[in-house]
Scaffold this active site. Structure first.
Site, PDB file in Angstrom:
ATOM      1  N   LYS A   1       0.845  -1.217   0.000  1.00 43.91           N
ATOM      2  CA  LYS A   1       0.000   0.000   0.000  1.00 43.91           C
ATOM      3  C   LYS A   1       0.870   1.253   0.000  1.00 43.91           C
ATOM      4  CE  LYS A   1      -1.840   1.599   4.011  1.00 43.91           C
ATOM      5  NZ  LYS A   1      -1.586   3.002   4.312  1.00 43.91           N
ATOM      6  N   ASN A   2       1.877   1.295   0.870  1.00 40.95           N
ATOM      7  CA  ASN A   2       2.629   2.543   1.059  1.00 40.95           C
ATOM      8  C   ASN A   2       3.667   2.802  -0.022  1.00 40.95           C
ATOM      9  OD1 ASN A   2       1.025   2.976   3.227  1.00 40.95           O
ATOM     10  ND2 ASN A   2       2.564   2.426   4.768  1.00 40.95           N
TER      11      ASN A   2
ATOM     12  N   ARG B   1      -5.325  10.918   4.663  1.00 39.56           N
ATOM     13  CA  ARG B   1      -4.362  12.007   4.810  1.00 39.56           C
ATOM     14  C   ARG B   1      -3.169  11.832   3.877  1.00 39.56           C
ATOM     15  NH1 ARG B   1      -0.048  11.932   6.745  1.00 39.56           N
ATOM     16  NH2 ARG B   1      -0.113  14.050   7.551  1.00 39.56           N
TER      17      ARG B   1
ATOM     18  N   CYS C   1      -5.684  11.949  12.259  1.00 42.55           N
ATOM     19  CA  CYS C   1      -6.322  10.663  11.968  1.00 42.55           C
ATOM     20  C   CYS C   1      -6.313   9.851  13.258  1.00 42.55           C
ATOM     21  CB  CYS C   1      -5.586   9.946  10.848  1.00 42.55           C
ATOM     22  SG  CYS C   1      -4.040   9.263  11.427  1.00 42.55           S
TER      23      CYS C   1
ATOM     24  N   ARG D   1      -1.487  14.747  12.758  1.00 45.30           N
ATOM     25  CA  ARG D   1      -0.626  14.381  11.619  1.00 45.30           C
ATOM     26  C   ARG D   1      -0.205  15.675  10.927  1.00 45.30           C
ATOM     27  NH1 ARG D   1      -1.468   8.942  10.050  1.00 45.30           N
ATOM     28  NH2 ARG D   1       0.305   9.171   8.659  1.00 45.30           N
ATOM     29  N   PRO D   2       0.743  16.426  11.520  1.00 42.51           N
ATOM     30  CA  PRO D   2       1.141  17.715  10.923  1.00 42.51           C
ATOM     31  C   PRO D   2       1.799  17.536   9.554  1.00 42.51           C
ATOM     32  CG  PRO D   2       2.636  17.090  12.673  1.00 42.51           C
ATOM     33  CD  PRO D   2       1.519  16.081  12.696  1.00 42.51           C
ATOM     34  N   ILE D   3       1.801  18.595   8.780  1.00 45.66           N
ATOM     35  CA  ILE D   3       2.487  18.570   7.474  1.00 45.66           C
ATOM     36  C   ILE D   3       3.479  19.727   7.389  1.00 45.66           C
ATOM     37  CG2 ILE D   3       0.652  17.359   6.203  1.00 45.66           C
ATOM     38  CD1 ILE D   3      -0.263  20.152   5.188  1.00 45.66           C
ATOM     39  N   ASP D   4       3.920  20.235   8.533  1.00 47.05           N
ATOM     40  CA  ASP D   4       4.861  21.368   8.544  1.00 47.05           C
ATOM     41  C   ASP D   4       6.140  21.082   7.774  1.00 47.05           C
ATOM     42  OD1 ASP D   4       5.123  19.504  10.742  1.00 47.05           O
ATOM     43  OD2 ASP D   4       6.777  20.739  11.429  1.00 47.05           O
ATOM     44  N   LEU D   5       6.647  19.858   7.855  1.00 49.56           N
ATOM     45  CA  LEU D   5       7.898  19.532   7.156  1.00 49.56           C
ATOM     46  C   LEU D   5       7.689  19.547   5.636  1.00 49.56           C
ATOM     47  CD1 LEU D   5       9.087  16.575   9.428  1.00 49.56           C
ATOM     48  CD2 LEU D   5       9.826  18.958   9.520  1.00 49.56           C
TER      49      LEU D   5
ATOM     50  N   ASP E   1       4.442   0.596  12.028  1.00 48.39           N
ATOM     51  CA  ASP E   1       3.255  -0.082  11.492  1.00 48.39           C
ATOM     52  C   ASP E   1       3.175  -1.544  11.938  1.00 48.39           C
ATOM     53  OD1 ASP E   1       3.293   1.651   8.278  1.00 48.39           O
ATOM     54  OD2 ASP E   1       2.694   2.259  10.283  1.00 48.39           O
TER      55      ASP E   1
ATOM     56  N   ILE F   1       7.065   7.034  17.128  1.00 46.23           N
ATOM     57  CA  ILE F   1       6.725   7.725  15.882  1.00 46.23           C
ATOM     58  C   ILE F   1       5.374   8.428  15.948  1.00 46.23           C
ATOM     59  CG2 ILE F   1       6.386   7.456  13.382  1.00 46.23           C
ATOM     60  CD1 ILE F   1       9.274   6.963  14.239  1.00 46.23           C
TER      61      ILE F   1
ATOM     62  N   ARG G   1      -8.412  -0.867   4.603  1.00 45.78           N
ATOM     63  CA  ARG G   1      -7.584   0.185   3.993  1.00 45.78           C
ATOM     64  C   ARG G   1      -6.224  -0.364   3.578  1.00 45.78           C
ATOM     65  NH1 ARG G   1      -6.575   5.089   7.465  1.00 45.78           N
ATOM     66  NH2 ARG G   1      -5.431   5.502   5.559  1.00 45.78           N
TER      67      ARG G   1
HETATM   68  C1  EPZ Z   1       3.994   6.989   6.219  1.00 47.76           C
HETATM   69  O1  EPZ Z   1       3.195   7.981   6.838  1.00 47.76           O
HETATM   70  C2  EPZ Z   1       3.099   5.756   6.102  1.00 47.76           C
HETATM   71  N1  EPZ Z   1       1.948   6.067   5.268  1.00 47.76           N
HETATM   72  C3  EPZ Z   1       2.633   5.327   7.495  1.00 47.76           C
HETATM   73  O2  EPZ Z   1       1.873   4.117   7.352  1.00 47.76           O
HETATM   74  C4  EPZ Z   1       3.873   5.008   8.338  1.00 47.76           C
HETATM   75  O3  EPZ Z   1       3.459   4.663   9.651  1.00 47.76           O
HETATM   76  C5  EPZ Z   1       4.770   6.257   8.388  1.00 47.76           C
HETATM   77  O4  EPZ Z   1       5.120   6.653   7.040  1.00 47.76           O
HETATM   78  C6  EPZ Z   1       6.057   5.995   9.148  1.00 47.76           C
HETATM   79  O5  EPZ Z   1       6.745   4.948   8.567  1.00 47.76           O
HETATM   80  C7  EPZ Z   1       2.108   6.059   3.912  1.00 47.76           C
HETATM   81  O6  EPZ Z   1       3.184   5.849   3.399  1.00 47.76           O
HETATM   82  C8  EPZ Z   1       0.874   6.324   3.116  1.00 47.76           C
HETATM   83  P1  EPZ Z   1       5.923  10.469   8.418  1.00 47.76           P
HETATM   84  P2  EPZ Z   1       3.713   9.526   6.880  1.00 47.76           P
HETATM   85  O7  EPZ Z   1       5.733  11.718   7.660  1.00 47.76           O
HETATM   86  O8  EPZ Z   1       4.386   9.876   5.620  1.00 47.76           O
HETATM   87  C9  EPZ Z   1       5.589  13.517  12.026  1.00 47.76           C
HETATM   88  C10 EPZ Z   1       0.047   2.689   7.687  1.00 47.76           C
HETATM   89  O9  EPZ Z   1      -0.419   2.144   8.700  1.00 47.76           O
HETATM   90  N2  EPZ Z   1       5.533  14.551  10.984  1.00 47.76           N
HETATM   91  O10 EPZ Z   1       7.226   9.742   8.343  1.00 47.76           O
HETATM   92  O11 EPZ Z   1       2.593  10.369   7.346  1.00 47.76           O
HETATM   93  C11 EPZ Z   1       4.295  12.700  12.078  1.00 47.76           C
HETATM   94  O12 EPZ Z   1       3.321  13.357  12.859  1.00 47.76           O
HETATM   95  C12 EPZ Z   1       0.482   4.141   7.731  1.00 47.76           C
HETATM   96  O13 EPZ Z   1       0.219   2.107   6.575  1.00 47.76           O
HETATM   97  C13 EPZ Z   1       5.623  15.901  11.338  1.00 47.76           C
HETATM   98  O14 EPZ Z   1       5.748  16.235  12.513  1.00 47.76           O
HETATM   99  O15 EPZ Z   1       4.791   9.406   8.051  1.00 47.76           O
HETATM  100  C14 EPZ Z   1       4.726  11.412  12.688  1.00 47.76           C
HETATM  101  O16 EPZ Z   1       4.774  11.569  14.096  1.00 47.76           O
HETATM  102  C15 EPZ Z   1       0.251   4.778   9.081  1.00 47.76           C
HETATM  103  N3  EPZ Z   1       5.537  16.856  10.380  1.00 47.76           N
HETATM  104  C16 EPZ Z   1       6.147  11.227  12.163  1.00 47.76           C
HETATM  105  O17 EPZ Z   1       6.576  12.518  11.719  1.00 47.76           O
HETATM  106  C17 EPZ Z   1       5.397  16.537   9.052  1.00 47.76           C
HETATM  107  O18 EPZ Z   1       5.339  17.459   8.201  1.00 47.76           O
HETATM  108  C18 EPZ Z   1       6.240  10.241  11.019  1.00 47.76           C
HETATM  109  O19 EPZ Z   1       5.524  10.774   9.953  1.00 47.76           O
HETATM  110  C19 EPZ Z   1       5.305  15.175   8.698  1.00 47.76           C
HETATM  111  C20 EPZ Z   1       5.385  14.203   9.675  1.00 47.76           C
END
Ligand code: EPZ
Length: 436
Positions: free
Chosen positions: A43-44, A113, A137, A142-146, A326, A348, A417
């Site tokens: 999926k990812n 998201r 979620c 789930r911030p997107i600041d980065l 995960d 995480i 999902r």
């Molecule tokens: C991806 O999510 C995966 N989803 C997640 O899988 C997986 O758990 C995660 O990576 C970590 O491996 C998909 O690929 C679709 P991150 P993503 O950005 O990209 C924080 C599943 O069950 N963060 O690495 O959202 C965030 O809040 C899903 O299949 C910021 O603070 O993960 C989290 O605490 C769940 N600011 C951490 O980083 C940002 O701008 C990891 O997030 C972005 C993220």
């Protein structure tokens, strides 16, 4: 917006796809599993690959595409943008030659998201994007600041107002970007935004997850020039044009991990087809520590669980190649049957412990303090339990397979999902599980 329908006097949440979240699993635990089961495409990996496909303005064919609700939601997004997308069996065909849109409607963004990775693809392809900020979620905020900080460093103008994000790429340029945290989604968005910008963009402290490497391998097959994927330093040399291609998605390492945990809770020996040992190091190490015998033969593996699962001193979830967040919930379910005390630290996500009260209904002995969970092995019994998120739902299924008696699991739309017919996969190796 959560809608509720009244059915026989109960309130049931409408699932994210308009269906009523009534589907449940009935599981009769305690049965040994045996035989072999194939792990489907990841999926990812396929979600970012679908976003990358629209950059070609051409036809792409993606093999081993899992028929998941998240994939079907992304197909709807791609169609909204004026492309065609059809999934026949596990072959997904996307034609973005007639792509015209750059806006994703709120109801589609809210569903999932991870659609935020279309921000980069739309900016690269259409020069602009408009979508609503993906809400939090089940896993917490789930911030997107980065993502936004990185895109601004590429010269993309980002406006955020009343929950919407508008991006304009009139002054887009290459940049050397350092991520303060190796975010998977932010790394993908930077790559998708910069793959066609003339010049060299670099990412330091990039996420190293294999799904990013899969997306980059797909982009390079389309004619991109990306190096370093899978390491913390990625170089993107912009190219003028990308063309359509065919590609086979990597196997889903979290589905494989989940099936391995099902072998553990049922004390079984099973064989998994379509796995990559190099993606499973952390989970294999933990399950071996708890007594499993695991062998790999090319793209197959087999796992034999011990009669009595041992405990694991400490599991800390980390970015790849550390222990994957995960897989944390399915492993927690396996450790509930452990002989002794195990400790998990979830580093995480903020709230990945919603399954603890549900496991306690089955008799699990788990103490939680913030990010730390302490699991004392017990025998579990069947109960009426509810999935609250994707991996938690899979973990509760795994726990129920090993429990004495019958369990009723609500909320399995979460599981759908990320797992293609989990009940069918488990039935094929002897589990007594029915979807109603
Ligand atoms: C991806 O999510 C995966 N989803 C997640 O899988 C997986 O758990 C995660 O990576 C970590 O491996 C998909 O690929 C679709 P991150 P993503 O950005 O990209 C924080 C599943 O069950 N963060 O690495 O959202 C965030 O809040 C899903 O299949 C910021 O603070 O993960 C989290 O605490 C769940 N600011 C951490 O980083 C940002 O701008 C990891 O997030 C972005 C993220």
């Amino acid at each position: 917006m959560a809608y509720y329908v009244i059915v026989q006097g109960n309130n049931f949440p409408v699932t994210q796809y308009g269906g009523v979240g009534l589907n449940k699993y009935i599981i009769n635990g305690g049965k040994k599993l045996s035989g072999r089961v194939r792990v489907h495409g990841a999926k990812n990996a396929v979600l970012p690959i679908m976003a990358a496909a629209v950059l070609s303005g051409d036809k792409c064919r993606i093999y081993d595409c899992p028929n998941l609700s998240d994939v079907n939601n992304t197909i709807n997004i791609i169609r909204t943008l004026g492309c065609s997308a059809t999934l026949a069996g596990d072959v997904l065909e996307i034609d973005s030659s007639a792509m015209s849109g750059w806006e994703i409607p709120e109801e589609l963004m809210r569903e999932m998201r991870s659609s935020i990775i279309f921000l980069g693809a739309l900016v690269a392809k259409m020069g602009r994007a408009r979508l609503c900020a993906p809400g939090g979620c089940e896993l917490g905020n789930r911030p997107i600041d980065l993502h936004l900080k990185a895109l601004r460093e590429l010269g993309i103008e980002i406006r955020e107002e009343n929950g919407y994000i508008e991006a304009i790429a009139d002054r887009i340029h290459p940049a050397d970007i350092h991520l303060s945290f190796p975010s998977v989604g932010a790394t993908e968005n930077i790559i998708l935004s910069s793959v066609c910008i003339k010049g060299e963009t670099t990412i330091s402290n990039a996420a190293k997850e294999p799904e990013i490497t899969d997306m980059c391998d797909f982009l390079n097959k389309m004619g991109a020039d990306i190096s370093g994927a899978g390491t913390e330093f990625i170089r993107i040399n912009g190219v003028a044009h990308l063309s359509g291609t065919d590609y086979k998605v990597m196997p889903d390492r979290i589905v494989a991990s989940t099936l391995m945990c099902a072998a553990m809770t049922t004390k079984s020996e099973i064989e998994l087809l379509n796995v990559r040992s190099q993606h499973l190091g952390a989970i294999v190490s933990v399950l071996r520590e708890s007594g499993a015998r695991i062998e790999f033969f090319k793209d197959k593996m087999y796992i034999r669980a011990p009669e009595k699962t041992g405990s694991v001193d400490m599991i800390k979830t980390q970015v790849y190649p550390g222990f994957p967040t995960d897989a944390q919930s399915p492993v927690m379910a396996a450790l509930c049957y452990g002989n002794g005390t195990s400790v998990i630290v979830e580093n995480i996500f903020d709230s990945r412990y919603k399954i603890i009260p549900e496991l306690r209904k089955m008799g699990a002995d788990i103490l939680q303090d913030g990010r730390v969970a302490i699991i004392k092995g017990q025998k579990l019994s069947g109960a009426h339990i509810r999935a609250m998120d994707l991996r938690g739902g899979a973990a509760l299924t795994v726990a129920a397979l090993g429990a004495e008696g019958e369990s009723l699991l609500d909320g399995i739309h979460y599981i759908e999902r990320g797992y293609v017919e989990l009940e069918t996969m488990l039935q094929s190796i002897g589990a007594d599980i029915k979807k109603i």
